[in-house]
Design a protein around this motif. Structure first.
Motif, PDB file in Angstrom:
ATOM      1  N   LEU A 211       2.267   6.530   7.057  1.00 24.62           N
ATOM      2  CA  LEU A 211       3.010   7.211   5.996  1.00 24.62           C
ATOM      3  C   LEU A 211       2.164   7.313   4.727  1.00 24.62           C
ATOM      4  O   LEU A 211       2.148   8.350   4.059  1.00 24.62           O
ATOM      5  N   SER A 212       1.466   6.212   4.388  1.00 28.51           N
ATOM      6  CA  SER A 212       0.622   6.226   3.192  1.00 28.51           C
ATOM      7  C   SER A 212      -0.437   7.307   3.322  1.00 28.51           C
ATOM      8  O   SER A 212      -0.681   8.070   2.380  1.00 28.51           O
ATOM      9  N   GLY A 213      -1.061   7.358   4.497  1.00 27.03           N
ATOM     10  CA  GLY A 213      -2.081   8.374   4.740  1.00 27.03           C
ATOM     11  C   GLY A 213      -1.508   9.773   4.579  1.00 27.03           C
ATOM     12  O   GLY A 213      -2.094  10.633   3.914  1.00 27.03           O
ATOM     13  N   PHE A 214      -0.317   9.966   5.145  1.00 28.77           N
ATOM     14  CA  PHE A 214       0.352  11.264   5.035  1.00 28.77           C
ATOM     15  C   PHE A 214       0.569  11.630   3.568  1.00 28.77           C
ATOM     16  O   PHE A 214       0.308  12.767   3.146  1.00 28.77           O
TER      17      PHE A 214
ATOM     18  N   ILE B  39       0.845  -1.199   0.000  1.00 26.64           N
ATOM     19  CA  ILE B  39       0.000   0.000   0.000  1.00 26.64           C
ATOM     20  C   ILE B  39       0.882   1.252   0.000  1.00 26.64           C
ATOM     21  O   ILE B  39       0.674   2.190  -0.773  1.00 26.64           O
ATOM     22  N   LEU B  40       1.903   1.226   0.860  1.00 29.81           N
ATOM     23  CA  LEU B  40       2.797   2.383   0.954  1.00 29.81           C
ATOM     24  C   LEU B  40       3.508   2.646  -0.377  1.00 29.81           C
ATOM     25  O   LEU B  40       3.580   3.791  -0.840  1.00 29.81           O
ATOM     26  N   SER B  41       4.012   1.582  -1.013  1.00 33.68           N
ATOM     27  CA  SER B  41       4.728   1.792  -2.273  1.00 33.68           C
ATOM     28  C   SER B  41       3.818   2.394  -3.328  1.00 33.68           C
ATOM     29  O   SER B  41       4.236   3.243  -4.108  1.00 33.68           O
ATOM     30  N   LEU B  42       2.566   1.904  -3.375  1.00 32.02           N
ATOM     31  CA  LEU B  42       1.639   2.436  -4.375  1.00 32.02           C
ATOM     32  C   LEU B  42       1.379   3.920  -4.141  1.00 32.02           C
ATOM     33  O   LEU B  42       1.391   4.717  -5.082  1.00 32.02           O
ATOM     34  N   CYS B  43       1.173   4.293  -2.881  1.00 39.00           N
ATOM     35  CA  CYS B  43       0.931   5.703  -2.574  1.00 39.00           C
ATOM     36  C   CYS B  43       2.153   6.533  -2.941  1.00 39.00           C
ATOM     37  O   CYS B  43       2.047   7.616  -3.517  1.00 39.00           O
ATOM     38  N   PHE B  44       3.321   6.003  -2.601  1.00 34.27           N
ATOM     39  CA  PHE B  44       4.554   6.718  -2.896  1.00 34.27           C
ATOM     40  C   PHE B  44       4.684   6.961  -4.396  1.00 34.27           C
ATOM     41  O   PHE B  44       4.998   8.058  -4.853  1.00 34.27           O
ATOM     42  N   MET B  45       4.416   5.903  -5.156  1.00 31.00           N
ATOM     43  CA  MET B  45       4.555   6.025  -6.604  1.00 31.00           C
ATOM     44  C   MET B  45       3.601   7.056  -7.179  1.00 31.00           C
ATOM     45  O   MET B  45       3.984   7.878  -8.000  1.00 31.00           O
ATOM     46  N   ALA B  46       2.349   6.995  -6.723  1.00 30.49           N
ATOM     47  CA  ALA B  46       1.373   7.969  -7.222  1.00 30.49           C
ATOM     48  C   ALA B  46       1.819   9.382  -6.866  1.00 30.49           C
ATOM     49  O   ALA B  46       1.651  10.319  -7.639  1.00 30.49           O
ATOM     50  N   ALA B  47       2.452   9.520  -5.675  1.00 31.52           N
ATOM     51  CA  ALA B  47       2.837  10.846  -5.216  1.00 31.52           C
ATOM     52  C   ALA B  47       3.985  11.430  -6.025  1.00 31.52           C
ATOM     53  O   ALA B  47       4.043  12.632  -6.246  1.00 31.52           O
ATOM     54  N   VAL B  48       4.917  10.585  -6.453  1.00 31.39           N
ATOM     55  CA  VAL B  48       6.103  11.145  -7.089  1.00 31.39           C
ATOM     56  C   VAL B  48       6.049  11.148  -8.608  1.00 31.39           C
ATOM     57  O   VAL B  48       6.817  11.848  -9.254  1.00 31.39           O
ATOM     58  N   VAL B  49       5.161  10.323  -9.184  1.00 30.87           N
ATOM     59  CA  VAL B  49       5.153  10.232 -10.646  1.00 30.87           C
ATOM     60  C   VAL B  49       4.234  11.289 -11.230  1.00 30.87           C
ATOM     61  O   VAL B  49       3.112  11.450 -10.782  1.00 30.87           O
ATOM     62  N   GLY B  50       4.710  11.993 -12.216  1.00 32.53           N
ATOM     63  CA  GLY B  50       3.855  12.943 -12.921  1.00 32.53           C
ATOM     64  C   GLY B  50       3.467  14.118 -12.049  1.00 32.53           C
ATOM     65  O   GLY B  50       3.843  14.214 -10.885  1.00 32.53           O
ATOM     66  N   ASN B  51       2.680  15.030 -12.577  1.00 37.63           N
ATOM     67  CA  ASN B  51       2.321  16.210 -11.801  1.00 37.63           C
ATOM     68  C   ASN B  51       0.856  16.205 -11.404  1.00 37.63           C
ATOM     69  O   ASN B  51       0.304  17.200 -10.989  1.00 37.63           O
ATOM     70  N   ALA B  52       0.202  15.059 -11.568  1.00 34.92           N
ATOM     71  CA  ALA B  52      -1.209  14.975 -11.190  1.00 34.92           C
ATOM     72  C   ALA B  52      -1.408  13.774 -10.279  1.00 34.92           C
ATOM     73  O   ALA B  52      -1.968  12.764 -10.685  1.00 34.92           O
ATOM     74  N   PRO B  53      -0.946  13.893  -9.002  1.00 31.82           N
ATOM     75  CA  PRO B  53      -0.971  12.725  -8.130  1.00 31.82           C
ATOM     76  C   PRO B  53      -2.360  12.164  -7.869  1.00 31.82           C
ATOM     77  O   PRO B  53      -2.515  10.941  -7.797  1.00 31.82           O
ATOM     78  N   LEU B  54      -3.378  13.016  -7.772  1.00 34.86           N
ATOM     79  CA  LEU B  54      -4.717  12.487  -7.503  1.00 34.86           C
ATOM     80  C   LEU B  54      -5.189  11.598  -8.632  1.00 34.86           C
ATOM     81  O   LEU B  54      -5.723  10.514  -8.417  1.00 34.86           O
ATOM     82  N   LYS B  55      -4.970  12.075  -9.850  1.00 39.83           N
ATOM     83  CA  LYS B  55      -5.396  11.267 -10.994  1.00 39.83           C
ATOM     84  C   LYS B  55      -4.513  10.030 -11.133  1.00 39.83           C
ATOM     85  O   LYS B  55      -4.970   8.976 -11.566  1.00 39.83           O
ATOM     86  N   GLY B  56      -3.221  10.187 -10.734  1.00 39.05           N
ATOM     87  CA  GLY B  56      -2.338   9.019 -10.743  1.00 39.05           C
ATOM     88  C   GLY B  56      -2.865   7.953  -9.801  1.00 39.05           C
ATOM     89  O   GLY B  56      -2.934   6.771 -10.155  1.00 39.05           O
TER      90      GLY B  56
END
Lengths: 204, 532, 313
Positions: free
Chosen positions: B512-515, B167-184
């Motif tokens: 951390l994922s929540g953060f 879960i944490l890795s997925l959140c991390f990836m969405a957060a750092v990839v691209g400039n649209a984290p919510l859509k990621g």
């Protein structure tokens, strides 16, 4: 020029709204139509051993459940700040994009149509011309060259068709390159490899 | 310790000898094939490493099959392609100012001006040298770090912690990839949902198949990834090219090649290479942050630390070194989370995982580096940790890859001048046919082909909305494992509803994922504000 | 009604079996494997396909259609023509258990051609746990140890529960992906107990795992002195066989021709398939064909329905 530049972000920003609403609609459809009809297990179930365990719907429901607030955020983000600069940066999908997708799928399906039907058509012609009796295309679907006739024709349609799309013209040289590629694929998948079949021979 | 050497020995042995003990060169030959085709692939503008991997995997499994013995040749070719493409991408960037692969984008900044100054040969050789050095450096870090990390992690990670980690890795990836984290993140969730179609673990029969029997075994993996990655890119290129009214501009003349790079110059580059490679390695070890970030960060650092920062962007070899050493160092380090946790951090890693999971009965994850006592049983063969032997076999292949890159790589690059001239408008349609054929042949006929097309459209829409496809692909890949872990953790805990919150480590990771999610939401708002 | 029709069809066609050797496929035969590529079932099926090509000159095209213990493949197979040119390769569990959880298939939907090999179903524990029998497990549970049992499917999970209830203990069930997953779970200490259908052989041989009980109707080759569940008063036979099936309505002529061709290979001591079976599913191939096989499957299904009913009550 400057006018269109001003317009562009507003148009684009609307995509956050579309996506947000789309996500919400998708989630509602999941909960009301898709999941109830297409998953046999419940969210939390009593297993045969009489214990409580996550059922087959557990994970899908959580995922769709998590998608909802995100969709809501995208939608609200749009309204909160007005239409000019809402939410995350976004691209857009224009009518021209959709038109292109339709073109792409049409051309691909025409190619696939040739792949599926050339072989059976040849069998029909063969029987019709009295050259022999073949019970069905399936019976000869491992016999070269009739088993690759469909792939050959369909492959040529797809490659040449798309080269024409990208270049707006088709030179003999391009056709030759397509021909060589298709023949190479036939050589590899039909000639060199065992237990694999080119389209359409796996779906008969 | 002796046991470790025994495993290393077996790993090396497995590369050169097949299951019957016969000497074979197949895996090594496949590495060479991969390197050479990878360099060519990278040199064609528009075709990147992951692209080559996506196309190669189904073709390779057609050739070698799914037996345990097939894995090393397939991995060899994939590793070779990965290494080759990074090297090859720099050539058109230097000669024609068009990067062959996205991560070579910054190479144009100094490589192209160098070529314009009549130092094309020097620029290409610099990039090759820096690239191979960076790659080798990162591989060495991988060889040491992956086992150490895995052993440390295996001790503390039980089922709940493993679930939380994914879960944490997925959140991390969405957060750092691209400039649209919510859509990621939304894409990641959609990918996860789609991967749940088909077989269930409960034995209650299939789910989410829309009534299609063909989806009973789930969405075919390789075809889906091929669709999202390769076909969507083909779609976008084809559309852009068909839009472009004017004829292709003719490529500029090949510039003056100039003198070669001397050994003294190479020696002087070493400190810069080590610094850039370290940056690339650290970035590479984190999931989701790709080669481009590593190259940018390294380039900026080099510029900041340089005595002559003004020369950056005007054709200094230092600039080429900084980008190439860093972007190549990503590929080795990226395998640290892959091998020790089973979590892929970038597209290249996705394909190595796909290969390992689908071919034979191997798997990546913390248990890979469990040093099981090796026992030989009469008439039955060895009892050992097969995965560990495979891991050392993979390391051996990577070393072979670096050697080939050193020797043949430089040689092959001389021919690349012509590759950059291969017109994209013909290559893309050909790749379309190859992808469709591979999906059909390898993934259950029209079922695979149809999947590839559907996922191509999904990937196309995601890209057109300028959202990264990485969270989608990784979510798609990891969700079944996550579901199994959560089910397992829940049932093994005896049906405790708070099973994920019973372990402090899991709680920290979930926190951390929540953060990260909260941060993404806030970031989305800030970006919106800064847009206005 | 279905049964009557099937019986009538059988009667009508039984006269044709004298010409069994005459049937020849018109084109390639598609062999659908109910499990994923690279696994034990897949290897066996592909070996057999290759040898059928060599001995009979037929062309066989193997294809994997995995999922739900072969039920996914069977749901597609059911709709094909019973002309002998689309065959399925799965295990008996696919037909005598899986249909209970499927809207799509019932045991009556298929023609059962022949079995090829049988499992070596065992209850397993790590040797390091020191357990030698189910009584030791019971003792450990009563001493307060938490027991986790690794299962790959609903049928074996039900079996594990039957055993636990009979012993009067509680076990937690861990669902794993495939037989290999169950073994890995017990080796990696994620579980204390597991089932093994045959893949456990090298691990038992190496002394890593111990067989606590046979779950077949007979003793196991690897543990000839360990009693079966039935001998310990637990009425459970979880053994399964590898089986070749076709859609229902296949003529006896076709069915018997294919069965004969397979038997010829399995009975040949030189054949690769036989050697593989002898090693993986000892001691030798298990060949059961025709109406007898059909009866075994249908009866087995009825017995399994009873077992599940008893569990729910």
């Amino acid at each position: 020029m400057s006018a269109s530049r001003l317009e562009a972000p507003e148009k684009k920003a609307r995509w956050n709204l579309w996506l947000g609403v789309g996500t919400l609609v998708f989630c509602v459809l999941c909960f009301t139509v898709w999941f109830p009809n297409d998953i046999r297990g419940g969210i939390i179930e009593r297993t045969i051993s009489g214990r409580i365990a996550p059922g087959d719907s557990f994970f899908p429901v959580i995922l769709a459940g998590l998608m909802m607030p995100l969709g809501l955020l995208l939608t609200l983000g749009h309204f909160r700040r007005g239409p000019d600069n809402a939410g995350e940066p976004t691209g857009e999908i224009t009518g021209a994009n959709i038109f292109f997708l339709v073109q792409f799928l049409l051309l691909t399906f025409v190619g696939l149509f040739f792949m599926s039907n050339t072989g059976p058509a040849l069998v029909w012609a063969w029987n019709g011309l009295g050259l022999g009796v073949i019970s069905s295309y399936r019976a000869v679907s491992t016999t070269f060259p009739i088993n690759v006739a469909g792939f050959f024709l369909g492959g040529m349609v797809i490659t040449c068709g798309f080269v024409f799309m990208t270049r707006h013209r088709l030179r003999w040289r391009d056709v030759l390159i397509c021909l060589l590629t298709v023949l190479f694929l036939i050589l590899v998948f039909n000639g060199l490899l065992e237990d694999v079949s080119l389209p359409p021979n796996r779906n008969l | 310790m002796e046991l470790a050497f025994q495993y290393i020995g077996l790993g090396i042995h497995s590369v050169f000898f097949d299951a019957d003990g016969q000497f074979w060169l197949m895996p090594v030959l496949m590495v060479l094939t991969g390197i050479i085709s990878g360099i060519f692939f990278g040199a064609i503008p528009g075709l990147s490493g992951p692209f080559a991997l996506a196309l190669a995997l189904p073709v390779l499994t057609s050739v070698f099959g799914y037996s345990n013995e097939a894995l090393l040749p397939v991995l060899g070719c994939l590793v070779g392609l990965m290494k080759g493409a990074t090297v090859g991408g720099a050539v058109p960037a230097i000669l024609f100012n068009t990067p062959g692969t996205p991560d070579a984008f910054l190479t144009t900044a100094d490589g192209y001006p160098m070529a314009q100054k009549g130092q094309a040969r020097k620029a290409i050789q610099t990039s090759h040298f820096a690239s191979v050095m960076g790659d080798s450096f990162s591989d060495i870090v991988l060889f040491v770090a992956a086992p150490v990390f895995a052993v440390a992690v295996e001790r503390v990670l039980d089922l709940p912690e493993k679930s939380a980690l994914i879960i944490l890795s997925l959140c991390f990836m969405a957060a750092v990839v691209g400039n649209a984290p919510l859509k990621g993140l939304l894409g990641g969730l959609l990918g996860m949902l789609l991967s749940l179609v088909g077989t269930t673990l409960s034995g209650n029969g299939v789910r989410l198949t829309l009534g299609l029997d063909g989806l009973g075994s789930g969405v075919p993996l390789t075809s889906a990834v091929l669709g999202v990655l390769v076909l969507s890119e083909v779609l976008i290129s084809v559309e852009d090219m068909s839009r472009a009214r004017k004829a292709r501009e003719s490529l500029p003349q090949t510039p003056e090649m100039g003198p070669p790079l001397t050994w003294a110059e190479r020696l002087r580059m070493m400190p810069a290479i080590l610094r850039s490679a370290s940056i690339g390695t650290v970035i590479g070890a984190l999931p989701g942050i790709g080669t481009t970030t590593a190259a940018t960060l390294s380039y900026d650092t080099a510029k900041r630390l340089s005595k002559k920062p003004d020369e950056f962007g005007k054709g200094t070899p230092e600039g080429v070194v900084a980008t190439e050493a860093a972007n190549s160092a990503v590929s080795g380090a990226n395998l640290i989370p892959v091998m020790s946790l089973g979590i892929p951090g970038n597209f290249a890693a996705v394909f190595l995982i796909l290969a390992v999971e689908t071919i034979g009965d191997f798997s990546f994850g913390p248990s890979v580096f469990k040093f099981t006592e090796i026992k030989e049983i009469d008439g039955y063969g060895m009892i050992m940790n097969k995965d560990l032997v495979m891991a050392f076999g993979l390391f051996t292949l990577m070393v072979m890859g670096n050697i080939f890159n050193w020797t043949f790589g430089g040689f092959v690059m001389r021919f690349l001048v012509h590759m950059a001239r291969i017109p994209k408008d013909i290559v893309m349609p050909l790749i379309l046919l190859v992808s469709l054929t591979a999906a059909y042949v390898q993934d259950g006929g029209y079922r695979g082909l149809g999947t590839a097309l559907v996922f191509a459209v999904i990937g196309y829409l995601i890209r057109r909305l300028q959202v990264s496809t990485l969270p989608f692909v990784i979510g798609f890949l990891l969700a079944p494992a996550l579901e199994q872990l959560i089910r397992g953790a829940f049932t093994a805990s005896g049906g405790d509803a708070l099973f994920l919150l019973k372990s402090p480590i899991a709680v920290i990771m979930l926190g951390l994922s929540g953060f990260l999610i909260v941060r993404m939401v806030l970031q989305g708002r800030q970006k919106a504000a800064s847009q206005s | 009604m279905k049964k009557v029709l099937a019986a009538a069809a059988m009667l009508a066609l039984s006269t044709g079996s004298a010409f069994a050797a005459d049937w020849k496929p018109d084109g390639p035969i598609r062999l659908w494997i109910g499990y994923g590529a690279g696994g034990g079932t897949d290897v066996q099926a592909r070996m057999l396909a290759k040898e059928l090509e060599q001995t009979r000159g037929w062309i066989l095209v193997p294809e994997n259609k995995s999922g739900e213990d072969g039920a996914v493949m069977s749901a597609q197979l059911k709709n094909e023509a019973p002309d002998g040119q689309t065959l399925g390769f799965a295990i008996t569990t696919t037909y005598n258990f899986a249909p209970m959880n499927s809207d799509n298939i019932s045991p009556e939907d298929f023609t059962y051609i022949t079995t090829t090999a049988g499992s070596q179903m065992a209850v397993l524990a790590r040797t390091s746990s020191g357990w030698k029998s189910l009584d030791d497990v019971k003792a450990a549970a009563e001493a307060g140890e938490t027991l986790v049992w690794a299962n790959w499917g609903t049928q074996v999970e039900a079996g594990a529960e039957v055993i636990a209830r009979k012993l009067g203990i509680t076990v937690n069930h861990l669902r794993t992906a495939g037989g290999k997953g169950a073994l890995n779970a017990v080796v990696a200490e994620d579980a204390n107990l597991s089932w093994g259908g045959g893949v456990q052989r090298p691990l038992v041989e190496a002394g890593e795992l111990t067989i606590l009980s046979s779950a077949e109707s007979t003793h196991l080759v690897q543990a000839p002195d360990t009693p079966t569940l039935k001998e310990q008063g637990i009425d459970l036979d979880l053994g399964y066989k590898y089986i070749i099936v076709a859609p229902k309505g296949m003529s006896d002529e076709v069915r018997d021709t294919i069965a004969e061709a397979v038997a010829e290979i399995l009975n040949n001591p030189e054949s690769e398939t036989r050697k593989f079976i002898e090693k993986q599913y000892p001691p030798a191939p298990v060949i059961e064909t025709g109406d007898a096989l059909r009866k075994t499957i249908i009866d087995g299904y009825a017995a399994n329905v009873e077992m599940m009913k008893a569990l729910v009550e």
